[in-house]
Design a protein around this motif. Structure first.
Motif, mmCIF file in Angstrom:
data_model
loop_
_atom_site.group_PDB
_atom_site.id
_atom_site.type_symbol
_atom_site.label_atom_id
_atom_site.label_comp_id
_atom_site.label_asym_id
_atom_site.label_seq_id
_atom_site.Cartn_x
_atom_site.Cartn_y
_atom_site.Cartn_z
ATOM 1 N N UNK A 180 3.035 -0.292 -14.367
ATOM 2 C CA UNK A 180 4.423 -0.314 -13.893
ATOM 3 C C UNK A 180 4.483 -0.232 -12.368
ATOM 4 N N UNK A 181 3.570 0.525 -11.770
ATOM 5 C CA UNK A 181 3.550 0.619 -10.314
ATOM 6 C C UNK A 181 3.250 -0.737 -9.688
ATOM 7 N N UNK A 182 2.240 -1.433 -10.246
ATOM 8 C CA UNK A 182 1.902 -2.772 -9.752
ATOM 9 C C UNK A 182 3.057 -3.730 -9.994
ATOM 10 N N UNK A 183 3.681 -3.630 -11.166
ATOM 11 C CA UNK A 183 4.785 -4.528 -11.546
ATOM 12 C C UNK A 183 5.964 -4.401 -10.590
ATOM 13 N N UNK A 184 6.408 -3.170 -10.322
ATOM 14 C CA UNK A 184 7.580 -2.985 -9.457
ATOM 15 C C UNK A 184 7.267 -3.268 -7.993
ATOM 16 N N UNK A 185 6.055 -2.942 -7.534
ATOM 17 C CA UNK A 185 5.691 -3.262 -6.156
ATOM 18 C C UNK A 185 5.667 -4.768 -5.946
ATOM 19 N N UNK A 186 5.221 -5.500 -6.971
ATOM 20 C CA UNK A 186 5.210 -6.966 -6.886
ATOM 21 C C UNK A 186 6.626 -7.513 -6.728
ATOM 22 N N UNK A 187 7.558 -7.034 -7.566
ATOM 23 C CA UNK A 187 8.931 -7.544 -7.495
ATOM 24 C C UNK A 187 9.642 -7.100 -6.223
ATOM 25 N N UNK A 215 10.002 8.079 -9.691
ATOM 26 C CA UNK A 215 9.042 8.672 -10.626
ATOM 27 C C UNK A 215 7.632 8.149 -10.384
ATOM 28 N N UNK A 216 7.532 6.862 -10.042
ATOM 29 C CA UNK A 216 6.232 6.237 -9.807
ATOM 30 C C UNK A 216 5.734 6.438 -8.381
ATOM 31 N N UNK A 217 6.549 7.034 -7.529
ATOM 32 C CA UNK A 217 6.145 7.275 -6.150
ATOM 33 C C UNK A 217 6.153 6.029 -5.300
ATOM 34 N N UNK A 218 7.063 5.090 -5.601
ATOM 35 C CA UNK A 218 7.137 3.818 -4.873
ATOM 36 C C UNK A 218 8.278 3.877 -3.867
ATOM 37 N N UNK A 219 7.977 3.550 -2.617
ATOM 38 C CA UNK A 219 9.015 3.513 -1.590
ATOM 39 C C UNK A 219 9.898 2.287 -1.782
#
Length: 230
Positions: A180-187, A215-219
């Protein structure tokens, strides 16, 4: 037909094994020491290697370790010896060798073990080919897609596989979080960190999307924007 490399310092054994395999329709390359084996591994690119343990310059176990450390163990390796103890055979298979054959090797056992190794190699290559996924480059505004061959990749000394950067041998929750972290960072990168567009593409309501990213720690701000604001 497969390409098989036979590595043994005894010419009689090399010739005998090569003849048996050749009669089964395989292409066979021979090497009498580790130096020749290294060269043949790179130029011949064998589908399977029969590797003697006791050799005068570099022993088979050391050569196996070398190939593993260099990421060159992409083919099944079957160790051979008439003198090695069970502990050495176990060590070799634990490191990554597919099997161990004790000399003298019967033609029936040789062909059975080689067939099993080739079958495993074909299954592995088939998995890697069919697991390629089309991904559009983030800096490409055209409709052309590029193929990324980074899906199922063997994990050295583990026996498992990675899907991109996600180890398939970890707990499901950890694997899901990594994906999910890779998925959302990609989008986020693809849509210029526009939360509206990312929400539309991922099918998540904005409040839920913000909560998930936190939750995933993504900026939610691109590095470029952060640098521009400095």
């Amino acid at each position: 037909m497969a390409r098989i490399l036979v590595v043994d310092d005894e010419i009689g054994i090399r010739e005998l094994l090569s003849e048996i395999l050749y009669n089964e329709g395989h292409a066979v390359e021979q090497a009498e020491n580790a130096a020749q084996a290294r060269s043949a591994r790179l130029s011949y690119r064998p589908d399977l290697v029969l590797l003697d343990i006791w050799m005068p310059d570099t022993d088979g176990v050391s050569l196996l370790k070398e190939w593993i450390s260099q990421g060159l163990l992409d083919m099944p390796v079957i160790m051979m010896s008439g003198h090695a103890g069970i502990d050495i055979a176990v060590e070799a298979t634990r490191m990554g060798a597919m099997d161990f054959l004790e000399k003298p090797i019967s033609p029936q056992l040789l062909l059975k073990t080689v067939a099993a190794g080739l079958l495993r190699n074909r299954a592995k290559q088939s998995t890697l080919k069919t697991s390629r996924i089309p991904v559009k480059e983030s800096n490409d505004s055209s409709e052309n897609s590029c193929w990324v061959d980074s899906c199922l990749v063997p994990i050295e000394n583990n026996g498992g596989f990675k899907l991109g950067s996600v180890s398939l041998d970890q707990p499901l929750r950890d694997a899901r979080d990594t994906f999910e972290r890779v998925y959302f960072e990609y989008h986020l990168m693809k849509d210029g960190y526009s939360m509206t567009r990312v929400s539309e593409r991922t099918g998540l309501e904005r409040t839920h999307l913000y909560r998930k990213l936190k939750q995933l720690g993504i900026t939610t701000t691109s590095r470029k924007k952060n640098n521009d604001n400095k």
